[in-house]
Design a protein around this motif. Structure first.
Motif, PDB file in Angstrom:
ATOM      1  N   ASP A 108      55.660  25.273  -0.148  1.00 35.41           N
ATOM      2  CA  ASP A 108      54.346  25.619  -0.674  1.00 35.41           C
ATOM      3  C   ASP A 108      53.572  26.471   0.325  1.00 35.41           C
ATOM      4  OD1 ASP A 108      54.889  24.113  -2.942  1.00 35.41           O
ATOM      5  OD2 ASP A 108      53.911  22.321  -2.173  1.00 35.41           O
ATOM      6  N   ARG A 112      52.046  30.258  -0.099  1.00 35.10           N
ATOM      7  CA  ARG A 112      50.611  30.480   0.101  1.00 35.10           C
ATOM      8  C   ARG A 112      50.374  31.659   1.025  1.00 35.10           C
ATOM      9  NH1 ARG A 112      48.003  28.139   4.339  1.00 35.10           N
ATOM     10  NH2 ARG A 112      45.739  28.454   4.392  1.00 35.10           N
ATOM     11  N   SER A 127      62.808  26.991  -3.435  1.00 35.45           N
ATOM     12  CA  SER A 127      62.442  25.889  -2.549  1.00 35.45           C
ATOM     13  C   SER A 127      63.517  25.661  -1.488  1.00 35.45           C
ATOM     14  CB  SER A 127      62.250  24.602  -3.357  1.00 35.45           C
ATOM     15  OG  SER A 127      61.946  23.523  -2.503  1.00 35.45           O
ATOM     16  N   ASN A 132      58.060  20.029  -2.114  1.00 38.04           N
ATOM     17  CA  ASN A 132      57.431  21.230  -2.657  1.00 38.04           C
ATOM     18  C   ASN A 132      57.135  21.104  -4.138  1.00 38.04           C
ATOM     19  OD1 ASN A 132      57.677  22.626  -0.141  1.00 38.04           O
ATOM     20  ND2 ASN A 132      59.837  22.952  -0.598  1.00 38.04           N
ATOM     21  N   PHE A 134      55.243  24.237  -5.714  1.00 39.50           N
ATOM     22  CA  PHE A 134      55.182  25.623  -6.175  1.00 39.50           C
ATOM     23  C   PHE A 134      56.579  26.242  -6.345  1.00 39.50           C
ATOM     24  CE2 PHE A 134      54.647  30.201  -5.704  1.00 39.50           C
ATOM     25  CZ  PHE A 134      53.589  30.461  -6.554  1.00 39.50           C
ATOM     26  N   VAL A 181      48.469  24.976  -4.697  1.00 38.84           N
ATOM     27  CA  VAL A 181      48.745  23.706  -5.379  1.00 38.84           C
ATOM     28  C   VAL A 181      47.618  22.706  -5.166  1.00 38.84           C
ATOM     29  CG1 VAL A 181      50.320  21.741  -5.537  1.00 38.84           C
ATOM     30  CG2 VAL A 181      51.237  24.037  -5.154  1.00 38.84           C
ATOM     31  N   ASP A 284      47.749  23.032   0.526  1.00 33.46           N
ATOM     32  CA  ASP A 284      49.159  22.943   0.160  1.00 33.46           C
ATOM     33  C   ASP A 284      49.933  22.062   1.142  1.00 33.46           C
ATOM     34  OD1 ASP A 284      48.763  24.532  -2.082  1.00 33.46           O
ATOM     35  OD2 ASP A 284      49.072  26.380  -0.955  1.00 33.46           O
TER      36      ASP A 284
END
Length: 341
Positions: A108, A112, A127, A132, A134, A181, A284
């Motif tokens: 995440d 970001r 990922s 995670n 996102f 997130v 996040d």
């Protein structure tokens, strides 16, 4: 031919949660293997330009050693320092070069940082960890195919992606930072080890996505209500000892007792106040922003987040258009021709 960006974070999958929780360590050699598979998919769609983020481990150069590609592959031109700023800088350069999309390998926090540098470039997030929300666990070959299909225009962005919201943190009315997130208020004064692992320090949780099968801080909201990332609203949760009990999976292998005092949705026109200062805002999942005493902070949801390419949606559109060949229907006795390449 359009340009693809690749940002592979060598530091992802190695934070303190591997010590205090039961998250998996994701080593850089596995990232090398994923990148090799990415290039297989990209090449099959006709992509011939890739810009990548340089890093201390050399993920992309190592991946290329065993590949024989008819493709221009080059680094973003800057000196890396091994911190989050590398990701932001690489994304900025890829945006300046008008990349059609950026493939990310990270968590995440990595994504970001990419959005901070290139909010308007579509992302395909892979990922490389177990905490995670996102990014998704995606097979590299198929991720490369999906990114290439979108970048070359064979599948449209509307067919392949969703337009995410994001959270904006304001300090004294000015934009200070963003989250993809969750944004969380911690009753601490310093960033420290960054990763959140002690839930007793949290008083407020802001979310722009929440699903019942999420892990991490967004699971708190996901066990209360559904909130899809393309909905134009956010969720605010207030925690406290007088609230109702909630058992939530706040980290891999960790179930924690929490107490929810209130939950509310808020829209893009709303600014929800941070109720306690001084504090640290975790964005996040990582403590990032120190709010000193005397400052006023608030959170709002923005509808202008990134476009996020979903591999399943993309490949479904390719299947329906017969982009890889195959027969139109069972009665078809001829041979159709693939349109890739």
């Amino acid at each position: 031919m359009p340009l693809i960006g690749i940002i592979a974070n060598p530091a992802s999958g190695k934070d303190i949660r591997r010590l205090v929780a039961h998250g998996s360590v994701f080593d850089n050699q596995e990232k090398v293997r994923i990148v090799r598979r990415l290039f297989t998919g990209l090449a099959a769609t006709g992509v011939d330009q890739v810009c990548f983020m340089p890093d201390y481990y050399g993920i992309l150069p190592r991946a290329l050693r065993e590949l024989n590609l008819d493709m221009k592959v080059f680094p973003a031109n800057f000196k890396p320092y091994g911190n989050q700023d590398d990701t932001v800088k690489a994304a900025e350069i890829m945006a300046q070069r008008k990349a059609a999309c950026i493939i990310t390998l990270g968590g995440d926090g990595t994504n970001r940082a990419v959005v901070k540098g290139a909010r308007n470039i579509p992302i395909l997030p892979i990922s490389t960890g177990t905490n995670n929300v996102f990014p998704a666990m995606v097979e590299g070959t198929i991720a490369g195919l999906a990114a290439g299909l979108v970048a070359t225009g064979k599948v449209s962005l509307n067919q392949a992606a969703y337009h995410s919201t994001l959270l904006e943190v304001l300090v004294n009315g000015e934009l200070a930072d963003i989250a993809l997130v969750d944004a969380v208020v911690c009753n601490e004064r310093f960033v420290g080890s960054r990763a959140i692992w002690d839930m007793k320090t949290i008083s407020q949780v802001f979310l722009n996505r929440a699903q019942p099968d999420s892990i991490g801080l967004s699971s708190i909201g996901g066990l209360l209500e559904n909130l899809d990332p393309d909905e134009k609203r956010g969720m605010h949760i207030r925690l406290g000892p007088k609230g109702k009990h909630l058992l939530a999976p706040v980290a891999p292998g960790i179930m924690t007792d929490l107490f929810v005092e209130a939950m509310e949705f808020f829209g893009p026109a709303d600014q929800v106040q941070v109720e306690e200062t001084p504090c640290v805002m975790a964005l996040d999942g990582e403590r990032e922003l120190e709010i000193p005493a005397g400052k006023q902070a608030s959170v709002r949801v923005s509808p202008d987040g990134p476009w996020v390419i979903e591999v399943t949606k993309t490949m479904k559109a390719a299947q329906e258009a017969r982009l890889f060949g195959g027969i139109e229907n069972l009665a078809d006795t001829g041979q159709s021709q693939p349109v890739l390449g």
